[in-house]
Design a protein around this motif. Structure first.
Motif, PDB file in Angstrom:
ATOM      1  N   ALA A 307       0.958  -1.212  -0.016  1.00 26.84           N
ATOM      2  CA  ALA A 307       0.005   0.006  -0.151  1.00 26.84           C
ATOM      3  C   ALA A 307       0.793   1.264  -0.169  1.00 26.84           C
ATOM      4  CB  ALA A 307      -0.742  -0.037   1.323  1.00 26.84           C
ATOM      5  N   LEU A 309       2.771   2.161   2.644  1.00 26.35           N
ATOM      6  CA  LEU A 309       2.814   2.702   4.040  1.00 26.35           C
ATOM      7  C   LEU A 309       4.306   2.455   4.455  1.00 26.35           C
ATOM      8  CD1 LEU A 309      -0.686   1.885   5.411  1.00 26.35           C
ATOM      9  CD2 LEU A 309       0.178   4.130   5.093  1.00 26.35           C
ATOM     10  N   PRO A 329       2.169   6.201   0.114  1.00 22.64           N
ATOM     11  CA  PRO A 329       0.970   5.963  -0.316  1.00 22.64           C
ATOM     12  C   PRO A 329       0.487   6.615  -1.639  1.00 22.64           C
ATOM     13  CG  PRO A 329       0.780   6.148   2.071  1.00 22.64           C
ATOM     14  CD  PRO A 329       2.246   6.505   1.619  1.00 22.64           C
ATOM     15  N   ARG A 330       1.157   8.020  -1.851  1.00 23.93           N
ATOM     16  CA  ARG A 330       0.894   8.609  -3.074  1.00 23.93           C
ATOM     17  C   ARG A 330       1.562   8.102  -4.127  1.00 23.93           C
ATOM     18  NH1 ARG A 330       0.999  15.003  -1.921  1.00 23.93           N
ATOM     19  NH2 ARG A 330      -0.930  14.859  -0.932  1.00 23.93           N
ATOM     20  N   LEU A 333      -0.219   5.000  -5.415  1.00 19.92           N
ATOM     21  CA  LEU A 333      -1.448   5.544  -6.303  1.00 19.92           C
ATOM     22  C   LEU A 333      -1.085   5.888  -7.583  1.00 19.92           C
ATOM     23  CD1 LEU A 333      -3.408   7.358  -3.553  1.00 19.92           C
ATOM     24  CD2 LEU A 333      -4.273   5.509  -4.599  1.00 19.92           C
ATOM     25  N   ARG A 339      -6.205   0.443  -3.416  1.00 21.18           N
ATOM     26  CA  ARG A 339      -6.164  -0.162  -2.234  1.00 21.18           C
ATOM     27  C   ARG A 339      -7.274  -0.259  -1.631  1.00 21.18           C
ATOM     28  NH1 ARG A 339      -2.289   3.584  -0.019  1.00 21.18           N
ATOM     29  NH2 ARG A 339      -4.064   4.890  -0.517  1.00 21.18           N
ATOM     30  N   PRO A 341      -8.196  -1.180   2.150  1.00 18.12           N
ATOM     31  CA  PRO A 341      -7.647  -1.491   3.453  1.00 18.12           C
ATOM     32  C   PRO A 341      -8.258  -2.536   4.450  1.00 18.12           C
ATOM     33  CG  PRO A 341      -8.603   0.603   3.599  1.00 18.12           C
ATOM     34  CD  PRO A 341      -8.783   0.081   2.292  1.00 18.12           C
ATOM     35  N   GLN A 347      -8.656   3.205   8.491  1.00 17.90           N
ATOM     36  CA  GLN A 347      -7.667   3.591   7.586  1.00 17.90           C
ATOM     37  C   GLN A 347      -8.515   4.004   6.399  1.00 17.90           C
ATOM     38  OE1 GLN A 347      -5.006   0.047   6.933  1.00 17.90           O
ATOM     39  NE2 GLN A 347      -3.456   1.376   7.530  1.00 17.90           N
ATOM     40  N   LEU A 361     -10.820  11.415  -1.059  1.00 20.33           N
ATOM     41  CA  LEU A 361      -9.614  11.454  -0.257  1.00 20.33           C
ATOM     42  C   LEU A 361      -8.369  11.197  -1.018  1.00 20.33           C
ATOM     43  CD1 LEU A 361     -10.028  11.801   2.843  1.00 20.33           C
ATOM     44  CD2 LEU A 361     -10.191   9.748   3.226  1.00 20.33           C
ATOM     45  N   GLU A 362      -8.339  10.211  -1.814  1.00 18.88           N
ATOM     46  CA  GLU A 362      -7.135   9.834  -2.392  1.00 18.88           C
ATOM     47  C   GLU A 362      -6.851  10.580  -3.657  1.00 18.88           C
ATOM     48  OE1 GLU A 362      -7.662   5.640  -3.514  1.00 18.88           O
ATOM     49  OE2 GLU A 362      -6.933   4.983  -1.428  1.00 18.88           O
TER      50      GLU A 362
ATOM     51  N   PHE B 219      -8.608  20.902   3.487  1.00 25.26           N
ATOM     52  CA  PHE B 219      -9.202  19.453   3.443  1.00 25.26           C
ATOM     53  C   PHE B 219      -8.303  18.501   4.172  1.00 25.26           C
ATOM     54  CE2 PHE B 219      -9.949  15.559   0.874  1.00 25.26           C
ATOM     55  CZ  PHE B 219     -11.199  15.233   1.153  1.00 25.26           C
ATOM     56  N   ALA B 230      -6.324   7.273   8.468  1.00 28.63           N
ATOM     57  CA  ALA B 230      -6.829   7.340   7.365  1.00 28.63           C
ATOM     58  C   ALA B 230      -6.309   8.348   6.252  1.00 28.63           C
ATOM     59  CB  ALA B 230      -8.321   7.400   7.342  1.00 28.63           C
ATOM     60  N   ARG B 232      -3.041   9.369   6.226  1.00 29.40           N
ATOM     61  CA  ARG B 232      -1.839   8.923   5.637  1.00 29.40           C
ATOM     62  C   ARG B 232      -2.005   7.906   4.851  1.00 29.40           C
ATOM     63  NH1 ARG B 232       3.217   5.961   7.417  1.00 29.40           N
ATOM     64  NH2 ARG B 232       2.047   4.492   8.430  1.00 29.40           N
ATOM     65  N   PHE B 233      -3.206   7.138   4.931  1.00 25.55           N
ATOM     66  CA  PHE B 233      -3.356   5.803   4.189  1.00 25.55           C
ATOM     67  C   PHE B 233      -3.773   6.294   3.028  1.00 25.55           C
ATOM     68  CE2 PHE B 233      -5.889   2.629   2.011  1.00 25.55           C
ATOM     69  CZ  PHE B 233      -5.260   1.665   2.145  1.00 25.55           C
ATOM     70  N   ALA B 234      -4.214   7.610   2.924  1.00 28.69           N
ATOM     71  CA  ALA B 234      -4.867   8.124   1.592  1.00 28.69           C
ATOM     72  C   ALA B 234      -3.715   8.770   0.707  1.00 28.69           C
ATOM     73  CB  ALA B 234      -6.068   8.855   1.981  1.00 28.69           C
ATOM     74  N   GLY B 235      -2.632   9.053   1.393  1.00 30.67           N
ATOM     75  CA  GLY B 235      -1.654   9.437   0.744  1.00 30.67           C
ATOM     76  C   GLY B 235      -1.436  11.032   1.098  1.00 30.67           C
TER      77      GLY B 235
END
Lengths: 510, 347
Positions: A307, A309, A329-330, A333, A339, A341, A347, A361-362, B219, B230, B232-235
């Protein structure tokens, strides 16, 4: 075997109702448990099983209805009274002190501070341990025990307090197939000795294997009560979701090129949880790779590496043929890694954010903003698109995501992960805790992604799921990875031996 | 007795409970007045009259609200990201020091004001940079570091006022050389004692609101505050977001001190702030961290302080009643916020 219809009723729940706001968690639920009987409480997540048991055990107060144990009404909202009446509960998450011994854990809370020790607590524990087939050393530190052994301690704890009624909440979720069989043997001994058991589960084959009767809950209501020998899995599943439903089966495909490759990947141990030990794994296009294993054997570490991390402390990670050095993570992506989770709540989503905010969010930087300014109109349209195409049931994109059921939350996360057309997909426990309908949906989406040519890594503790979906199966145990097994080449029992770590010793020696 | 979560609090609950909290605060105020031997209703009336009873009173309240808006915003911004900046007091003094350094002749001309404002913000931001880097790099609790910096800054101000900045014409008083006229914030309307600092505070509140709701940074700040895992997980670059939040927060707090010196006092003294940095926490909490709400609660809090001063002169009740009122209002409001989300059940 069929139980004596005339056996004494030891526990009776009478028209229990409980509401949380507008949600009716339990709606006039009645249940009778007889001596020496195993009753399974079956239902999708959110069907009201746990609420019902929390009412029985005194953690919640029912709005209406009452509980009777051995013919005596139980005062509501009092766990001590439930314990004293002989009700013992084994929670999904154990309540044990790791730094104490088995015996100390069992005694904990049963003695007054100033009174003398129970003169023969050790003898009692040893006797119970023998009678019920709960092999565990009384002087072992709980922190060093396996998950299966800890569960035995929990059951011993209940038996030590003279429980005549045992409630087990999803007891097999953390066990290997072999450990589950041992648990079932214990339960059979317990019922033979006159105890009664309520077994909460949503695994149909277990319910069929252990329960005498099965009570199916849906939307807080009892929708069916059947003898297990007079029904089958399909009928139970239909009762649970209210319609005949077939779980998707993935057909094998010719695998494509390797999209992600891990070579000798190693991560540090984290306390008792092992890190990865020189793990080598290839994820191929058009293939679902299943990762089986008992939880806490390195799955989390592997998922973190994929992922973005964490970077391995040794070994290389290669994505699309190029070894990665700058990994986040970026970056993951950007390289087309989608991903899902393991933990939706912590997460995967932000509970107090609405669906729009969670949906972007991503991709908020790449797709939904310009020069630092958010484009909320586009974000809302995107959320609406996911809601429509992934069948997220919700009042609208302004709904806070924590108000959604687990299944709908997962569908939004799935839609978010799939939106960018990822060709490598990490699905970590994608259907855990979902109802049968949502499970089928999520799994069919993973199969569809594979058929489009994505490389999917499916991590699950549910062997049925792994065996049903995967083209290749690996087993992880203590951070080590088994060879890949082609679809259909291994039985559940064979995989169980790998999961228990036994085959690895053989492989190491060879 | 146990607490049970409420999924969807009703409008009555969301609006009624804060109203109840205000009523409870007033009840405590009357009780305090009674203990002090005054007529409770008269005391309340005098507080209201002292805060809002005349044009002069209103302007005084708005003047007092100005630094509170800045510190309230600083706290609201930081707390939104769960960055516990307790050091607004120190950052305020950093801004005040810069106002004196640049405003007593070092710079001249029409650019003094914007330049010194900018420099003040940088100084406040720099002061919070240390604690936030210690937090993100080493996990040092920022509550401790920011709180302790308050005392360090106060001692530094004391040293500056006794040494390098001491006003030679001050007849021994611990105050700085006065600012040159170009470095002073003008009044909004001639003849009325309200300076442009207040307008700047309103602009800052609107700007913070826009940042929080319309920008990617806002945001990120909200996401990191609500669920860092979350985020951090999302980047999201969680640590970088915390650093940016700290810079914004420190800069806003510094403007409080800068505008007090440049707008109101014209010089720096060690009693420049009667705890504006700490009161900013109350202001932000009462506003539920909403930047526009901060303007309202800052004026409310300032009104109570100004009103209590006037009441104290008229009724002979000590002004400490204002501090007790603030504390009561905060406790009641925190309780009210809790009770909108959970209900108490027996069992």
């Amino acid at each position: 075997m069929s139980k004596d219809e005339g056996a004494e009723v030891v526990l009776r729940l009478d028209r229990i109702s409980k509401s949380f706001g507008a949600l009716k968690a339990n709606d006039a639920v009645s249940l009778a448990l007889r001596r020496g009987e195993v009753v399974a409480l079956l239902g999708e997540n959110g069907a009201g099983k746990t609420t019902l048991m929390n009412i029985l055990f005194g953690h919640y107060m029912a709005d209406e209805g009452g509980v009777e144990v051995f013919g005596q009404p139980l005062p509501p909202g009092n766990p001590r009274a439930a314990l004293a009446a002989g009700v013992g509960m084994v929670h999904q998450h154990f309540t044990l002190a790791g730094n104490l011994t088995v015996l100390e854990n069992i005694r904990l809370g049963t003695e007054r501070l100033w009174a003398r020790r129970h003169p023969d607590s050790r003898g009692k524990v040893e006797r119970l341990s023998r009678d019920f087939g709960l092999a565990v050393h009384p002087d072992a530190k709980v922190g060093r025990l396996s998950v299966g052994e800890r569960q035995r301690v929990e059951i011993l704890k209940a038996l030590y307090r003279d429980a005549r009624i045992l409630i087990l909440d999803e007891p097999t979720a953390v066990l290997t197939p072999q450990e589950s069989d041992a648990l079932f043997a214990t339960l059979r001994k317990a019922t033979a000795l006159g105890l009664s058991v309520i077994f909460i589960s949503h695994k149909l084959h277990e319910v069929m294997a252990i329960a005498d009767r099965c009570i199916v809950l849906r939307h807080g209501r009892v929708v069916g009560e059947v003898d297990t020998h007079a029904t089958d899995k399909g009928r139970l599943a239909a009762l649970m979701v209210g319609g005949e439903l077939s779980l998707p089966r993935a057909e094998a495909r010719a695998p494509g090129p390797v999209l992600m490759q891990l070579d000798g990947v190693t991560t540090p141990d984290r306390g008792a949880v092992p890190g990865l030990k020189r793990l080598t794994l290839a994820l191929r296009a058009g293939q679902i790779t299943g990762l089986a294993g008992v939880s806490g054997n390195g799955q989390a570490a592997l998922a973190e590496v994929i992922a973005g991390l964490a970077l391995p402390s040794a070994g290389t990670l290669t994505v699309h043929g190029a070894p990665v050095t700058d990994w986040s993570p970026r970056a993951a992506l950007a390289k087309g890694v989608g991903r899902i989770p393991e933990d939706r709540h912590h997460q995967g989503s932000i509970g107090d954010f609405d669906l729009t905010e969670n949906a972007v969010l991503e991709a908020y930087r790449s797709r939904f903003s310009r020069r630092g300014w958010m484009n909320w109109r586009a974000a809302r349209a995107f959320a609406q698109e996911i809601i429509a195409s992934y069948d997220v049931r919700c009042p609208g994109p302004e709904t806070r995501i924590r108000l959604l059921s687990g299944g709908n939350m997962q569908k939004l996360i799935l839609g978010r992960a799939m939106a960018s057309g990822p060709d490598i997909i990490l699905a970590n426990q994608p259907v855990r805790g979902l109802d049968v309908g949502a499970i089928a949906y999520v799994q069919s989406q993973l199969i569809a992604a594979r058929d489009r040519g994505a490389a999917v890594l499916l991590i699950s503790e549910d062997l049925d799921e792994i065996m049903g979906l995967s083209d290749v199966i690996h087993v992880i145990s203590q951070g080590r990875l088994s060879p890949g097994f082609a679809r259909g080449s291994m039985s559940a029992a064979d995989l169980g031996l790998w999961m228990a770590g036994q085959k690895f010793e053989g492989a190491d020696a060879a | 007795m146990r607490l049970e979560a409420i999924a969807n609090p009703s409008a009555a609950r969301r609006l009624g409970l804060p109203a109840l909290a205000i009523a409870a605060t007033m009840l405590v105020a009357m009780l305090l007045a009674l203990i002090a031997g005054a007529n409770p209703l008269a005391v309340l009336g005098q507080i209201a009259k002292g805060a809002l009873g005349s044009k002069l009173a209103i302007l005084e309240t708005l003047n007092r609200a100005t630094p509170l808006i800045f510190t309230g915003l600083a706290v609201a911004v930081a707390f939104r990201a769960r960055l516990w900046n307790i050091g607004a007091e120190a950052q305020l003094y950093a801004g005040a020091i810069i106002a004196v350094v640049l405003g007593t002749g070092a710079l001249g001309g029409p650019l003094v004001l914007p330049l010194s404002a900018l420099a003040a913000m940088l100084a406040g931001a720099a002061l919070l940079l240390g604690p936030v880097l210690l937090k993100t790099r080493l996990g040092v609790d920022e509550v401790v570091t920011t709180l302790l910096l308050n005392f360090i800054m106060l001692l530094l101000v004391g040293y500056l006022l006794e040494g390098p900045m001491k006003d030679p014409m001050g007849m021994g008083w611990p105050k700085s050389t006065p600012l040159i006229p170009e470095a002073r914030l003008p009044r909004i309307v001639d003849g009325l004692r309200l300076h442009w600092g207040f307008a700047l505070a309103i602009i800052a509140a609107v700007a913070v609101w826009v940042i929080q709701t319309r920008t990617t940074l806002g945001f990120e700040i909200r996401a990191v505050g609500q669920n860092p895992e979350a985020a951090r997980f999302a980047g999201m670059p969680v640590n970088a977001v915390l650093v940016k939040t700290a810079l914004l927060s420190g800069g806003l707090a510094a403007l409080a001190g800068w505008s007090e010196v440049a707008g109101l006092k014209g010089h720096l003294s060690s009693d420049l702030s009667p705890g504006f940095g700490y009161t900013g926490i109350i202001v932000a909490m009462l506003a539920l961290l909403h930047p526009l709400g901060v303007v309202v609660t800052a004026i409310f809090v300032a009104g109570i302080f100004v009103g209590s001063d006037a009441m104290s002169r008229a009724a002979g009740v000590p002004t400490y009643i204002a501090d007790m009122l603030m504390a009561t209002a905060l406790l009641c409001m925190v309780l009210a916020i809790l009770l909108t989300r959970v209900r108490v059940v027996r069992g």
